[in-house]
Motif scaffolding. Structure first.
Motif, PDB file in Angstrom:
ATOM      1  N   ILE A  41       2.809  -9.633  34.101  1.00  0.00           N
ATOM      2  CA  ILE A  41       3.181 -10.489  35.343  1.00  0.00           C
ATOM      3  C   ILE A  41       2.635  -9.940  36.548  1.00  0.00           C
ATOM      4  O   ILE A  41       2.434  -8.752  36.747  1.00  0.00           O
ATOM      5  N   ILE A  59      18.303  -2.219  36.344  1.00  0.00           N
ATOM      6  CA  ILE A  59      18.731  -3.104  35.059  1.00  0.00           C
ATOM      7  C   ILE A  59      18.736  -2.606  33.871  1.00  0.00           C
ATOM      8  O   ILE A  59      19.103  -2.971  32.949  1.00  0.00           O
ATOM      9  N   CYS A  72       3.359  -3.370  33.931  1.00  0.00           N
ATOM     10  CA  CYS A  72       4.319  -4.476  33.390  1.00  0.00           C
ATOM     11  C   CYS A  72       3.811  -4.802  31.996  1.00  0.00           C
ATOM     12  O   CYS A  72       2.695  -5.049  31.880  1.00  0.00           O
ATOM     13  N   PRO A  73       4.742  -4.863  31.088  1.00  0.00           N
ATOM     14  CA  PRO A  73       4.377  -4.816  29.718  1.00  0.00           C
ATOM     15  C   PRO A  73       3.979  -6.340  29.147  1.00  0.00           C
ATOM     16  O   PRO A  73       3.226  -6.588  28.541  1.00  0.00           O
ATOM     17  N   VAL A  74       4.379  -7.152  30.062  1.00  0.00           N
ATOM     18  CA  VAL A  74       3.913  -8.555  29.895  1.00  0.00           C
ATOM     19  C   VAL A  74       3.014  -9.316  30.789  1.00  0.00           C
ATOM     20  O   VAL A  74       2.848 -10.393  31.030  1.00  0.00           O
ATOM     21  N   CYS A 128       9.417 -12.002  31.970  1.00  0.00           N
ATOM     22  CA  CYS A 128       9.947 -10.668  32.154  1.00  0.00           C
ATOM     23  C   CYS A 128      10.805 -10.341  31.016  1.00  0.00           C
ATOM     24  O   CYS A 128      11.693 -11.020  30.754  1.00  0.00           O
ATOM     25  N   ILE A 129      10.852  -9.169  30.404  1.00  0.00           N
ATOM     26  CA  ILE A 129      11.718  -8.715  29.380  1.00  0.00           C
ATOM     27  C   ILE A 129      12.662  -7.859  30.023  1.00  0.00           C
ATOM     28  O   ILE A 129      13.200  -6.905  29.174  1.00  0.00           O
ATOM     29  N   ARG A 130      12.830  -7.491  31.230  1.00  0.00           N
ATOM     30  CA  ARG A 130      13.797  -6.743  31.712  1.00  0.00           C
ATOM     31  C   ARG A 130      13.697  -5.254  31.010  1.00  0.00           C
ATOM     32  O   ARG A 130      14.708  -4.649  31.139  1.00  0.00           O
ATOM     33  N   CYS A 131      12.554  -4.591  31.298  1.00  0.00           N
ATOM     34  CA  CYS A 131      12.148  -3.244  31.020  1.00  0.00           C
ATOM     35  C   CYS A 131      12.552  -2.283  32.196  1.00  0.00           C
ATOM     36  O   CYS A 131      13.019  -0.986  31.859  1.00  0.00           O
ATOM     37  N   GLY A 132      12.357  -2.779  33.190  1.00  0.00           N
ATOM     38  CA  GLY A 132      12.729  -2.026  34.405  1.00  0.00           C
ATOM     39  C   GLY A 132      11.266  -1.028  34.834  1.00  0.00           C
ATOM     40  O   GLY A 132      11.483  -0.220  35.774  1.00  0.00           O
ATOM     41  N   ALA A 133      10.316  -1.237  34.056  1.00  0.00           N
ATOM     42  CA  ALA A 133       9.223  -0.338  34.529  1.00  0.00           C
ATOM     43  C   ALA A 133       8.530  -0.536  35.778  1.00  0.00           C
ATOM     44  O   ALA A 133       8.383   0.636  36.536  1.00  0.00           O
ATOM     45  N   CYS A 134       8.845  -1.688  36.235  1.00  0.00           N
ATOM     46  CA  CYS A 134       8.186  -1.995  37.701  1.00  0.00           C
ATOM     47  C   CYS A 134       9.134  -1.277  38.814  1.00  0.00           C
ATOM     48  O   CYS A 134       8.732  -1.058  39.972  1.00  0.00           O
ATOM     49  N   ILE A 192      10.465  -7.199  40.326  1.00  0.00           N
ATOM     50  CA  ILE A 192      10.858  -8.199  39.711  1.00  0.00           C
ATOM     51  C   ILE A 192      11.704  -8.859  40.561  1.00  0.00           C
ATOM     52  O   ILE A 192      11.922 -10.163  40.435  1.00  0.00           O
ATOM     53  N   ILE A 208       3.052  -8.931  39.492  1.00  0.00           N
ATOM     54  CA  ILE A 208       4.009  -8.867  40.477  1.00  0.00           C
ATOM     55  C   ILE A 208       3.742  -9.024  41.825  1.00  0.00           C
ATOM     56  O   ILE A 208       4.163  -9.532  42.384  1.00  0.00           O
TER      57      ILE A 208
HETATM   58  S1  SF4 Z   1       7.745  -4.376  34.548  1.00  0.00           S
HETATM   59 FE1  SF4 Z   1       7.493  -6.613  33.825  1.00  0.00          FE
HETATM   60  S2  SF4 Z   1       9.018  -6.890  32.177  1.00  0.00           S
HETATM   61 FE2  SF4 Z   1       9.476  -4.958  33.117  1.00  0.00          FE
HETATM   62  S3  SF4 Z   1      11.134  -5.678  34.230  1.00  0.00           S
HETATM   63 FE3  SF4 Z   1       9.316  -5.601  35.737  1.00  0.00          FE
HETATM   64  S4  SF4 Z   1       8.473  -7.517  35.690  1.00  0.00           S
HETATM   65 FE4  SF4 Z   1       9.803  -7.443  34.123  1.00  0.00          FE
END
Ligand code: SF4
Lengths: 198, 467
Positions: free
Chosen positions: B370, B152, B366-368, B307-313, B336, B372
């Motif tokens: 979740i 993403i 995950c910065p928020v 989710c803020i779609r950062c892609g860290a996960c 995610i 996961i």
């Molecule tokens: S790390 Fe968290 S915020 Fe970032 S894409 Fe994955 S689920 Fe979303």
């Protein structure tokens, strides 16, 4: 408008939303992650973002620097009165006409020490395309106008007063090809900050 | 049995078996982002507090989403934007088409939007005679190659420079043997400019929408969204209803975390705020639901809307790094994606929850906040309850053929994760678990049960794996 869609969505949300979670109160975070002199930090982080900086005393010196840095530049478009470009820019200028601008010049409202970004709005650019279409950017910045971090920055920002506002951190960049960092992906190829008091 | 079911292990095998270059490079590039992320996270002493704050702000907004959406609409309209509401992907696409037709638009330039991807917007518009150009370099690469984005944030990260050199040679006439990233990028820059200048409409997504001001924020490193939005007199923004946050004060938290989590940079090169149209222009905002309000009502899964779609996960996930985003066969890949995709189509994505080692590294980054891996586990339970387990009998795991055809090695590898790391041969699909696990420190990151234990428990009725 699709008024039933609006109602349907809001109704579904009201029906489905989980029990209310209170809004957290945010403490003053304006010194978070910040240690040391703001201007020095700004310069350090600007460099990390591949931006350049110079300290000059007058608009004339800026024009001379532009000549030196970009000797082949044909079209220079300036949105700030300190620098006279070769192409005037007005609020009703067709943005497409900026496609051939070699150097764009404007003044940023302030800088952010945390990351080396500058805040700029359509008021500073006259038309927003000036921030992204020119090959190179020269940005005037008052060295006294550096805020600490994004918390302090968003206190200065008035989104209600501008249709466009951007934190610009160095020139355009990408690493989409082989993870190699390349500047000038689409927006400006270079960005130089000129510290010049307002 | 449905032939419609996505089999991630097969897709993973395609990627892994390609050659000796793609998979290790992919792994390395994503891991580099993860390492940079750690460094940047450490530069904010309050990082863990921020994660908690970000989570709570999102929880608060989602549990008051109706009010914040109404507030956003009022303020956006005050600035002169036109606000539309779309219940579904179809409605979203139809609204876009109607606006474009009213303005006799033939060519659209767009920046990256996972929502537009989710809605299948481009094929829809193309079917109606409108040409749409992706302007983000990675998305453009994927568009030319007629492939979905595999990540993403970095959509073409699974491709090598050689792949891209060949692709550009075919499409924009570059030298197929010149794999220099600067040369390739510059060629595409020059190729894209006329398309920007020609377009009669620009489209963007949004990373955040601010209720207090009716503004939305678009984050890019290339500046492509800004170029698009600054040229034609029509800008259409697709915004998922979960993108709302209350105020700019809240925004500061998210902006400080987004790019640090994504690529390990402080912010994106361009963090752009749009509040109403430019002079003599129109701005249309399409607030889109497409399953989100329904997800809000799922007690186990509603938090995925944070989710803020950062892609860290994705960057940290050992399975993702080894098998690529394409192995998920869905718009959203990675950890995610495993949570989101089954809410879109439970049957089709019934195998995705098993494309995970449950190592928990995603939850850690995950910065928020979740949970996961907890939600992935939860999905496995749902799939079992809904009797979807029988569908995964053919656990071919060709990707992991190397692993699963040598179960002893695999188990040794799993067990070894607790101890020595050195012994591990590179061919093990899950071997990078170990650096993911090893690197992380805040919480005990190991899944309590190993993959093998889990497998034994959950696949009793499946064909037995031979030792
Ligand atoms: S790390 Fe968290 S915020 Fe970032 S894409 Fe994955 S689920 Fe979303």
């Amino acid at each position: 408008m699709m008024s039933t869609s609006r109602t349907d969505i809001l109704t579904a949300i009201r029906k489905n939303k989980p029990a209310a979670v209170p809004r957290p109160t945010l403490r003053d975070l304006s010194s978070s992650g910040i240690e040391g002199d703001l201007l020095a930090l700004f310069k350090k982080h600007l460099k990390e973002a591949d931006g350049e900086f110079y300290r000059l005393e007058s608009g004339k010196e800026v024009s001379a620097l532009i000549k030196k840095l970009f000797p082949d530049a044909k079209v220079i478009c300036s949105a700030t009165p300190e620098v006279k470009g070769s192409r005037p820019i007005k609020p009703d200028t067709d943005p497409h006409s900026l496609a051939d601008v070699d150097v764009g010049v404007f003044r940023a409202k302030f800088g952010v020490a945390e990351n080396g970004a500058i805040w700029v709005t359509e008021e500073d650019l006259v038309i927003t395309a000036l921030g992204v279409l020119p090959e190179h950017l020269i940005v005037l910045l008052d060295p006294d106008r550096i805020v600490s971090n994004m918390h302090a920055a968003y206190r200065e920002v008035k989104l209600d007063e501008h249709h466009y506002g951007c934190f610009m951190m160095g020139p355009s960049a990408t690493a989409d090809i082989g993870a190699v960092h390349v500047n000038g992906a689409q927006g400006s190829r270079s960005l130089a900050i000129i510290f010049l008091a307002h | 049995m449905s032939f419609n079911i996505v089999h991630p292990e097969k897709l993973a095998a395609e990627f892994l078996n390609k050659d000796k270059q793609h998979e290790p490079q992919h792994d390395e590039h994503l891991w580099t982002s993860r390492v940079k992320r750690d460094k940047e996270a450490a530069s904010i002493p309050e990082w863990e507090e921020f994660r908690e704050l970000a989570s709570r702000i999102k929880q608060h907004t989602l549990t008051h989403l109706d009010q914040y959406l109404e507030q956003f609409e009022i303020n956006a309209v005050k600035h002169g934007a036109v606000v539309h509401w779309a219940r579904t992907a179809e409605e979203h696409n139809q609204i876009v088409l109607d606006i474009l037709r009213q303005h006799s638009v033939k060519d659209v330039i767009k920046s990256k939007s996972m929502l537009q991807e989710e809605c299948g917007m481009i094929p829809f518009l193309e079917k109606h005679g409108i040409s749409v150009t992706e302007s983000d370099l990675g998305e453009r690469i994927q568009q030319l190659d007629k492939e979905q984005p595999s990540h993403i944030v970095v959509p073409a990260v699974h491709k090598t420079k050689e792949d891209i050199a060949r692709l550009f040679a075919r499409h924009i006439g570059t030298d197929p043997n010149n794999t220099d990233a600067h040369y390739l990028n510059d060629s595409m820059r020059k190729h894209a400019r006329p398309l920007f200048l020609k377009a009669q409409a620009a489209m963007t997504g949004a990373n955040f929408a601010i209720a207090e001001t009716g503004s939305f924020v678009v984050c890019t490193n290339e500046g492509n969204a800004d170029i698009g939005a600054s040229l034609p007199p029509l800008h259409i923004a697709s915004i998922g209803i979960e993108k709302l946050i209350p105020t700019t004060e809240d925004l500061a938290i998210f902006i400080r975390m987004l790019s640090r989590s994504a690529l390990g940079s402080k912010i994106t090169q361009y963090t752009s705020h749009f509040s109403g149209p430019r002079k003599n222009s129109e701005l249309h905002i399409i607030l889109t639901d497409n399953g989100r309000s329904k997800r809000l009502g799922m007690p186990e899964f509603w938090e995925s809307l944070k989710c803020i779609r950062c892609g860290a996960c994705m960057n940290t996930c050992p399975v993702f790094r080894r098998s690529s985003g394409l192995s998920y066969g869905a718009v959203y890949g990675g950890p995610i994606g495993i949570i989101l995709d089954p809410t879109i189509d439970e049957k089709k994505y019934s195998e995705l929850p098993y494309h995970s080692s449950l190592c928990g590294s995603c939850t850690e980054v995950c910065p928020v906040k979740i949970d996961i891996s907890g939600q992935i586990r939860q999905w496995r339970r749902v799939m079992a309850d809904h009797k979807r387990l029988s569908l995964i009998r053919r656990l071919a795991f060709k990707a992991g053929a190397a692993v699963l055809s040598r179960p002893k090695l695999f188990r040794a590898a799993e067990a070894g994760a607790y101890g020595s790391i050195k012994l591990l041969p590179h061919f093990l699909i899950y071997n990078n678990l170990f650096n993911a696990w090893g690197k992380h420190r805040e919480m005990p990151p190991f899944a309590k049960e190993t993959f093998h234990d889990w497998y034994q428990k959950n696949h009793e009725n499946d064909e037995h794996i031979q030792d």
